[in-house]
Motif scaffolding. Structure first.
Motif, PDB file in Angstrom:
ATOM      1  N   GLU A 177      -4.311 -13.380 -13.983  1.00  0.00           N
ATOM      2  CA  GLU A 177      -4.589 -14.068 -12.712  1.00  0.00           C
ATOM      3  C   GLU A 177      -5.667 -13.304 -11.962  1.00  0.00           C
ATOM      4  O   GLU A 177      -5.612 -12.072 -11.850  1.00  0.00           O
ATOM      5  CB  GLU A 177      -3.328 -14.166 -11.853  1.00  0.00           C
ATOM      6  N   LEU A 178      -6.649 -14.035 -11.429  1.00  0.00           N
ATOM      7  CA  LEU A 178      -7.681 -13.425 -10.594  1.00  0.00           C
ATOM      8  C   LEU A 178      -7.170 -13.392  -9.161  1.00  0.00           C
ATOM      9  O   LEU A 178      -6.876 -14.434  -8.571  1.00  0.00           O
ATOM     10  CB  LEU A 178      -8.972 -14.220 -10.667  1.00  0.00           C
ATOM     11  N   VAL A 179      -7.014 -12.194  -8.600  1.00  0.00           N
ATOM     12  CA  VAL A 179      -6.460 -12.053  -7.258  1.00  0.00           C
ATOM     13  C   VAL A 179      -7.484 -11.395  -6.352  1.00  0.00           C
ATOM     14  O   VAL A 179      -8.355 -10.640  -6.798  1.00  0.00           O
ATOM     15  CB  VAL A 179      -5.154 -11.222  -7.265  1.00  0.00           C
ATOM     16  N   ARG A 180      -7.359 -11.688  -5.076  1.00  0.00           N
ATOM     17  CA  ARG A 180      -8.193 -11.041  -4.062  1.00  0.00           C
ATOM     18  C   ARG A 180      -7.263 -10.352  -3.074  1.00  0.00           C
ATOM     19  O   ARG A 180      -6.280 -10.943  -2.603  1.00  0.00           O
ATOM     20  CB  ARG A 180      -9.048 -12.069  -3.317  1.00  0.00           C
ATOM     21  N   CYS A 181      -7.550  -9.102  -2.777  1.00  0.00           N
ATOM     22  CA  CYS A 181      -6.742  -8.380  -1.799  1.00  0.00           C
ATOM     23  C   CYS A 181      -7.665  -7.629  -0.854  1.00  0.00           C
ATOM     24  O   CYS A 181      -8.788  -7.278  -1.196  1.00  0.00           O
ATOM     25  CB  CYS A 181      -5.766  -7.425  -2.482  1.00  0.00           C
ATOM     26  N   GLY A 182      -7.177  -7.415   0.358  1.00  0.00           N
ATOM     27  CA  GLY A 182      -8.000  -6.797   1.388  1.00  0.00           C
ATOM     28  C   GLY A 182      -8.938  -7.803   2.017  1.00  0.00           C
ATOM     29  O   GLY A 182      -8.825  -9.015   1.812  1.00  0.00           O
ATOM     30  N   ALA A 183      -9.865  -7.290   2.811  1.00  0.00           N
ATOM     31  CA  ALA A 183     -10.804  -8.143   3.546  1.00  0.00           C
ATOM     32  C   ALA A 183     -12.017  -7.311   3.931  1.00  0.00           C
ATOM     33  O   ALA A 183     -11.950  -6.073   3.957  1.00  0.00           O
ATOM     34  CB  ALA A 183     -10.131  -8.703   4.798  1.00  0.00           C
ATOM     35  N   PRO A 184     -13.150  -7.967   4.256  1.00  0.00           N
ATOM     36  CA  PRO A 184     -14.356  -7.227   4.644  1.00  0.00           C
ATOM     37  C   PRO A 184     -14.283  -6.753   6.097  1.00  0.00           C
ATOM     38  O   PRO A 184     -15.253  -6.903   6.857  1.00  0.00           O
ATOM     39  CB  PRO A 184     -15.468  -8.247   4.421  1.00  0.00           C
ATOM     40  N   THR A 185     -13.146  -6.198   6.472  1.00  0.00           N
ATOM     41  CA  THR A 185     -12.937  -5.689   7.832  1.00  0.00           C
ATOM     42  C   THR A 185     -12.246  -4.340   7.738  1.00  0.00           C
ATOM     43  O   THR A 185     -11.589  -4.030   6.737  1.00  0.00           O
ATOM     44  CB  THR A 185     -12.050  -6.648   8.651  1.00  0.00           C
ATOM     45  N   THR A 186     -12.369  -3.539   8.778  1.00  0.00           N
ATOM     46  CA  THR A 186     -11.732  -2.223   8.768  1.00  0.00           C
ATOM     47  C   THR A 186     -10.324  -2.254   9.339  1.00  0.00           C
ATOM     48  O   THR A 186      -9.625  -1.240   9.294  1.00  0.00           O
ATOM     49  CB  THR A 186     -12.573  -1.210   9.569  1.00  0.00           C
ATOM     50  N   LYS A 187      -9.911  -3.392   9.874  1.00  0.00           N
ATOM     51  CA  LYS A 187      -8.532  -3.554  10.336  1.00  0.00           C
ATOM     52  C   LYS A 187      -7.930  -4.755   9.633  1.00  0.00           C
ATOM     53  O   LYS A 187      -8.621  -5.742   9.340  1.00  0.00           O
ATOM     54  CB  LYS A 187      -8.467  -3.751  11.852  1.00  0.00           C
ATOM     55  N   GLY A 188      -6.634  -4.682   9.362  1.00  0.00           N
ATOM     56  CA  GLY A 188      -5.961  -5.803   8.733  1.00  0.00           C
ATOM     57  C   GLY A 188      -4.463  -5.568   8.717  1.00  0.00           C
ATOM     58  O   GLY A 188      -3.995  -4.482   8.374  1.00  0.00           O
ATOM     59  N   ALA A 189      -3.703  -6.584   9.102  1.00  0.00           N
ATOM     60  CA  ALA A 189      -2.243  -6.496   9.107  1.00  0.00           C
ATOM     61  C   ALA A 189      -1.677  -7.823   8.624  1.00  0.00           C
ATOM     62  O   ALA A 189      -0.869  -8.460   9.297  1.00  0.00           O
ATOM     63  CB  ALA A 189      -1.721  -6.153  10.504  1.00  0.00           C
ATOM     64  N   THR A 190      -2.132  -8.220   7.442  1.00  0.00           N
ATOM     65  CA  THR A 190      -1.771  -9.528   6.906  1.00  0.00           C
ATOM     66  C   THR A 190      -1.169  -9.346   5.523  1.00  0.00           C
ATOM     67  O   THR A 190      -1.872  -9.299   4.512  1.00  0.00           O
ATOM     68  CB  THR A 190      -3.002 -10.441   6.839  1.00  0.00           C
ATOM     69  N   GLY A 191       0.129  -9.192   5.459  1.00  0.00           N
ATOM     70  CA  GLY A 191       0.811  -9.042   4.182  1.00  0.00           C
ATOM     71  C   GLY A 191       0.725  -7.634   3.626  1.00  0.00           C
ATOM     72  O   GLY A 191       0.317  -6.683   4.297  1.00  0.00           O
ATOM     73  N   TYR A 192       1.133  -7.492   2.358  1.00  0.00           N
ATOM     74  CA  TYR A 192       1.165  -6.188   1.704  1.00  0.00           C
ATOM     75  C   TYR A 192      -0.249  -5.727   1.332  1.00  0.00           C
ATOM     76  O   TYR A 192      -1.125  -6.534   1.029  1.00  0.00           O
ATOM     77  CB  TYR A 192       2.020  -6.253   0.439  1.00  0.00           C
ATOM     78  N   ASP A 193      -0.430  -4.418   1.308  1.00  0.00           N
ATOM     79  CA  ASP A 193      -1.743  -3.839   1.043  1.00  0.00           C
ATOM     80  C   ASP A 193      -1.884  -3.562  -0.462  1.00  0.00           C
ATOM     81  O   ASP A 193      -1.718  -2.429  -0.925  1.00  0.00           O
ATOM     82  CB  ASP A 193      -1.916  -2.554   1.850  1.00  0.00           C
ATOM     83  N   THR A 195      -4.579  -3.626  -2.141  1.00  0.00           N
ATOM     84  CA  THR A 195      -5.782  -2.839  -2.420  1.00  0.00           C
ATOM     85  C   THR A 195      -5.404  -1.393  -2.707  1.00  0.00           C
ATOM     86  O   THR A 195      -5.856  -0.787  -3.688  1.00  0.00           O
ATOM     87  CB  THR A 195      -6.761  -2.910  -1.232  1.00  0.00           C
ATOM     88  N   ARG A 196      -4.540  -0.845  -1.873  1.00  0.00           N
ATOM     89  CA  ARG A 196      -4.140   0.552  -2.045  1.00  0.00           C
ATOM     90  C   ARG A 196      -3.223   0.726  -3.256  1.00  0.00           C
ATOM     91  O   ARG A 196      -3.131   1.833  -3.801  1.00  0.00           O
ATOM     92  CB  ARG A 196      -3.483   1.071  -0.770  1.00  0.00           C
ATOM     93  N   PHE A 197      -2.524  -0.327  -3.667  1.00  0.00           N
ATOM     94  CA  PHE A 197      -1.753  -0.267  -4.910  1.00  0.00           C
ATOM     95  C   PHE A 197      -2.678  -0.086  -6.107  1.00  0.00           C
ATOM     96  O   PHE A 197      -2.439   0.751  -6.972  1.00  0.00           O
ATOM     97  CB  PHE A 197      -0.968  -1.577  -5.112  1.00  0.00           C
ATOM     98  N   ILE A 198      -3.726  -0.914  -6.140  1.00  0.00           N
ATOM     99  CA  ILE A 198      -4.582  -0.951  -7.324  1.00  0.00           C
ATOM    100  C   ILE A 198      -5.467   0.290  -7.419  1.00  0.00           C
ATOM    101  O   ILE A 198      -5.657   0.845  -8.510  1.00  0.00           O
ATOM    102  CB  ILE A 198      -5.429  -2.239  -7.320  1.00  0.00           C
ATOM    103  N   VAL A 199      -6.026   0.751  -6.276  1.00  0.00           N
ATOM    104  CA  VAL A 199      -6.834   1.973  -6.300  1.00  0.00           C
ATOM    105  C   VAL A 199      -5.918   3.149  -6.655  1.00  0.00           C
ATOM    106  O   VAL A 199      -4.898   3.366  -6.027  1.00  0.00           O
ATOM    107  CB  VAL A 199      -7.517   2.213  -4.946  1.00  0.00           C
ATOM    108  N   GLY A 200      -6.281   3.876  -7.674  1.00  0.00           N
ATOM    109  CA  GLY A 200      -5.471   4.994  -8.137  1.00  0.00           C
ATOM    110  C   GLY A 200      -4.484   4.627  -9.228  1.00  0.00           C
ATOM    111  O   GLY A 200      -3.765   5.498  -9.719  1.00  0.00           O
ATOM    112  N   SER A 201      -4.449   3.355  -9.644  1.00  0.00           N
ATOM    113  CA  SER A 201      -3.474   2.937 -10.655  1.00  0.00           C
ATOM    114  C   SER A 201      -3.989   3.092 -12.084  1.00  0.00           C
ATOM    115  O   SER A 201      -3.285   2.750 -13.035  1.00  0.00           O
ATOM    116  CB  SER A 201      -3.046   1.487 -10.415  1.00  0.00           C
ATOM    117  N   GLU A 202      -5.213   3.567 -12.260  1.00  0.00           N
ATOM    118  CA  GLU A 202      -5.769   3.935 -13.566  1.00  0.00           C
ATOM    119  C   GLU A 202      -5.740   2.781 -14.572  1.00  0.00           C
ATOM    120  O   GLU A 202      -5.471   2.968 -15.754  1.00  0.00           O
ATOM    121  CB  GLU A 202      -5.035   5.162 -14.121  1.00  0.00           C
ATOM    122  N   GLY A 203      -6.024   1.575 -14.089  1.00  0.00           N
ATOM    123  CA  GLY A 203      -6.117   0.428 -14.982  1.00  0.00           C
ATOM    124  C   GLY A 203      -4.796  -0.066 -15.520  1.00  0.00           C
ATOM    125  O   GLY A 203      -4.777  -0.850 -16.478  1.00  0.00           O
ATOM    126  N   THR A 204      -3.685   0.337 -14.923  1.00  0.00           N
ATOM    127  CA  THR A 204      -2.371  -0.090 -15.399  1.00  0.00           C
ATOM    128  C   THR A 204      -1.850  -1.338 -14.688  1.00  0.00           C
ATOM    129  O   THR A 204      -0.858  -1.921 -15.139  1.00  0.00           O
ATOM    130  CB  THR A 204      -1.325   1.027 -15.220  1.00  0.00           C
TER     131      THR A 204
END
Length: 463
Positions: A177-193, A195-204
């Motif tokens: 599935e192609l997913v989009r997470c985060g937004a082109p803004t420096t603030k955001g409080a819309t659902g789970y983050d 982006t931070r899950f995927i960064v650091g997950s080493e392609g897993t």
């Protein structure tokens, strides 16, 4: 012997990728089977996508046949994270290397994962910005690889690591599935983050196909200081003082005495003999830089200080940092075998970490050198040994175990920027409690229900 890839899968991948973008010849595949961990395994095929749709299709195809996928940047990681230990398809993003947009008004860049860190810095610099992560491998590592292991570098003490400088991602999960997470803004409080899950997950968890990166304005002025100390304890105490006062250094690097000697003898740096060294940098406005230098100088001054100098010009500053960048390869002049662990402790506990490492060096009769990003509490502990000496090799492994025990006892973690990969996977239960590990496995199963993404990495096998 592994079973070969199903002919139907190869045909589907060839049709999806086209041209010369599917490598099956053993000589070509070999180059994609190793990384800087010096481990190696042969992939069954190598895919070189150029578009998001191709990544989506190849994940769906591999999932249909339960074939492993290993995402790869430039292979500069040191933990075996990109070694295809289960075979399958290596997806190299070297051809997805476009900077899709730089938007100065929004302070962001849209990039594909194969963009080199250095190329992004040049493109952002043309607009007066930079992207903060600056690992030693910056000239040739990729942004996708930086995101995979949450790369940092010296600037992380002030500007944060990769995770702190990613606003959003587009990625393909293991479920296809192609997913989009985060937004082109420096603030955001819309659902789970996510982006931070995927960064650091080493392609897993997912394969990143586009990243929205936070850019930072380039400072108008930069000054570097060099502080020499009688011993590592004095330098470690100075680190604690520097980080406890209001002016944040833009870089704060530590070298023990042996590293100082190597920087001088191998790296060519003009550094007097000393028991330890701190490299301190300040950046900011031309009108305020003098105040920052004065504040950092006061904090660096204390018991054991031998000398404190400000680099007189850009050339002197670059010479000092060049010697620092050459340290890691220079260590092999002491011994051909090297275990490099990028451990992290709270800054206030750096003195205890340094003392403990020195005690372990004496106990195991091995050179153990420490240097790195002291402002984040992130030190590279290097255990040096001769691999052909069985007894010395065993002592090196035992010493590494004790280093991890020391770090955990100091409320630290196993990696600051290298990641876990294959090398440190089995140590994870020492640092993470069973309930948290179970939650990580549940997240992995949600993103990658069939376990095809980088199997055998990061998470140890469940009991």
């Amino acid at each position: 012997m592994r079973d070969p890839l199903p002919p139907g899968l190869l045909r589907r991948l060839a049709a999806c990728l086209g041209g010369d973008a599917l490598l099956t010849d053993p000589a070509e595949r070999l180059a994609y089977g190793f990384d800087n961990s010096r481990r190696q395994a042969m992939p069954d095929a190598v895919a070189l996508p150029t578009a998001d749709a191709q990544v989506l299709e190849l994940v769906r195809a591999c999932r249909a046949h339960r074939v492993p996928i290993v995402a790869r940047g430039r292979g500069t990681n040191t933990t075996g994270a990109t070694v295809p230990v289960a075979g399958g398809v290596v997806v190299s993003f070297e051809r997805m290397d476009r900077i899709r947009a730089i938007r100065p008004d929004d302070r962001l860049a849209l990039v594909e994962p194969g963009v080199l860190n250095a190329d992004l810095q040049v493109a952002a610099g043309a607009h007066g910005f930079f992207w903060p992560p600056d690992p030693t491998s910056a000239p040739y590592c990729s942004v996708g690889g930086n995101l995979a292991c949450n790369a940092g570098g010296p600037r992380a003490v002030k500007y944060g690591a990769a995770r702190d400088n990613v606003l959003g991602l587009r990625a393909v999960t293991g479920a296809g599935e192609l997913v989009r997470c985060g937004a082109p803004t420096t603030k955001g409080a819309t659902g789970y983050d996510f982006t931070r899950f995927i960064v650091g997950s080493e392609g897993t968890l997912a394969l990143v196909v586009e990243a929205t990166l936070r850019l930072v304005p380039k400072p108008a002025a930069t000054r570097s200081l060099r502080a020499l100390y009688t011993d590592v304890a004095a330098a470690a105490a100075a680190v604690a003082r520097l980080m406890a006062q209001p002016v944040a250094p833009s870089m704060l690097e530590f070298m023990d005495g042996d590293c100082v000697r190597l920087a001088r003898e191998v790296g060519g740096a003009d550094i007097p003999e000393a028991g330890a060294l701190l490299m301190i940098e300040a950046d900011g406005d031309a009108d305020t830089i003098a105040h920052a230098v004065a504040a950092l100088s006061r904090a660096a001054t204390g018991p054991g200080l031998l000398a404190l100098d400000v680099a007189p010009d850009a050339a002197a500053r670059e010479a000092l940092w060049s010697a620092r960048r050459k340290l890691s390869p220079a260590l092999r002049t002491l011994a051909p075998g090297k275990i490099n662990e990028d451990v992290v402790v709270p800054v206030s506990r750096i003195p205890a970490l340094v003392d403990g490492v020195r005690a372990l060096s004496a106990e195991f009769a091995l050179p153990v050198l420490a240097f790195g990003h002291a402002g984040n509490g992130n030190l590279h502990v290097n255990i040096l040994y001769h691999p052909e000496d069985a007894a010395e090799s065993q002592r090196a492994i035992a010493c590494m175990h004790r280093v991890f025990d020391l770090v955990i006892a100091l409320d630290g973690i196993l990696s600051g920027e290298h990641g876990i990969g294959l090398v440190k996977r089995d140590f994870l239960p020492r640092a993470i409690d069973p309930a948290t590990l179970a939650l990580m496995r549940a997240v992995k199963a949600t993103f990658d229900p069939d376990g095809i993404l980088n199997p055998g990495k990061v998470l140890p096998a469940a009991d």
